[in-house]
Scaffold this motif. Structure first.
Motif, PDB file in Angstrom:
ATOM      1  N   LEU A  46       0.819  -1.242  -0.025  1.00 31.03           N
ATOM      2  CA  LEU A  46       0.086  -0.025   0.032  1.00 31.03           C
ATOM      3  C   LEU A  46       0.918   1.306   0.123  1.00 31.03           C
ATOM      4  O   LEU A  46       0.530   2.245  -0.648  1.00 31.03           O
ATOM      5  N   GLU A  47       1.953   1.239   0.892  1.00 32.70           N
ATOM      6  CA  GLU A  47       2.675   2.319   0.866  1.00 32.70           C
ATOM      7  C   GLU A  47       3.497   2.657  -0.512  1.00 32.70           C
ATOM      8  O   GLU A  47       3.692   3.848  -0.926  1.00 32.70           O
ATOM      9  N   GLU A  48       3.956   1.592  -1.228  1.00 31.13           N
ATOM     10  CA  GLU A  48       4.595   1.676  -2.542  1.00 31.13           C
ATOM     11  C   GLU A  48       3.600   2.378  -3.536  1.00 31.13           C
ATOM     12  O   GLU A  48       3.805   3.094  -4.537  1.00 31.13           O
ATOM     13  N   LEU A  49       2.387   1.709  -3.618  1.00 31.91           N
ATOM     14  CA  LEU A  49       1.151   2.288  -4.317  1.00 31.91           C
ATOM     15  C   LEU A  49       1.086   3.795  -4.223  1.00 31.91           C
ATOM     16  O   LEU A  49       0.607   4.609  -5.010  1.00 31.91           O
ATOM     17  N   LYS A  50       0.844   4.129  -2.980  1.00 37.74           N
ATOM     18  CA  LYS A  50       0.665   5.742  -2.579  1.00 37.74           C
ATOM     19  C   LYS A  50       1.824   6.331  -3.005  1.00 37.74           C
ATOM     20  O   LYS A  50       1.462   7.563  -3.643  1.00 37.74           O
ATOM     21  N   ARG A  51       3.217   6.072  -2.758  1.00 38.68           N
ATOM     22  CA  ARG A  51       3.877   6.828  -3.250  1.00 38.68           C
ATOM     23  C   ARG A  51       4.141   6.922  -4.938  1.00 38.68           C
ATOM     24  O   ARG A  51       4.230   7.794  -5.356  1.00 38.68           O
ATOM     25  N   LEU A  52       3.796   5.805  -5.434  1.00 39.12           N
ATOM     26  CA  LEU A  52       3.709   5.778  -6.938  1.00 39.12           C
ATOM     27  C   LEU A  52       2.446   6.822  -7.279  1.00 39.12           C
ATOM     28  O   LEU A  52       3.080   7.585  -8.356  1.00 39.12           O
TER      29      LEU A  52
END
Length: 101
Positions: free
Chosen positions: A8-14
């Motif tokens: 989820l954190e990687e998706l939000k950063r993306l």
């Protein structure tokens, strides 16, 4: 890496990176256009300001160098005190180069 494999954190950063790229697209395009025009003017032996009829005297209005990412009517020449929107943009993660016109 597939989207399904991201946290989820990687998706939000993306998502944040994509939003920033979209917001700064016009500024990047304008910056590229300015660089091309300056190069063409230089090949002809002139400055872009001379061709555009802009005076370089002290009282002349300077061309803006930076533009607000969300409100293109807010600009800054890069001289003098930094405007609040510029400082806020830097603090929120924008790099100076993405605010260039």
């Amino acid at each position: 890496m597939q989207l399904e494999d991201m946290t989820l954190e990687e998706l939000k950063r993306l998502r944040k990176d994509v939003e920033k790229a979209i917001e700064t697209y016009e500024a990047r395009q304008l910056s590229e256009a300015r660089a091309k025009l300056e190069a063409q003017a230089k090949e002809l032996g002139y400055s872009l300001e001379t061709i555009a009829g802009v005076s370089k005297t002290g009282s002349a209005k300077r061309l803006p160098k930076y533009r607000h990412p969300d409100n293109p009517t807010l600009t800054w020449t890069g001289r003098g005190r930094k405007p609040k929107w510029f400082i806020d943009a830097l603090e929120s993660g924008y790099e100076k180069k993405y605010l260039e016109i």
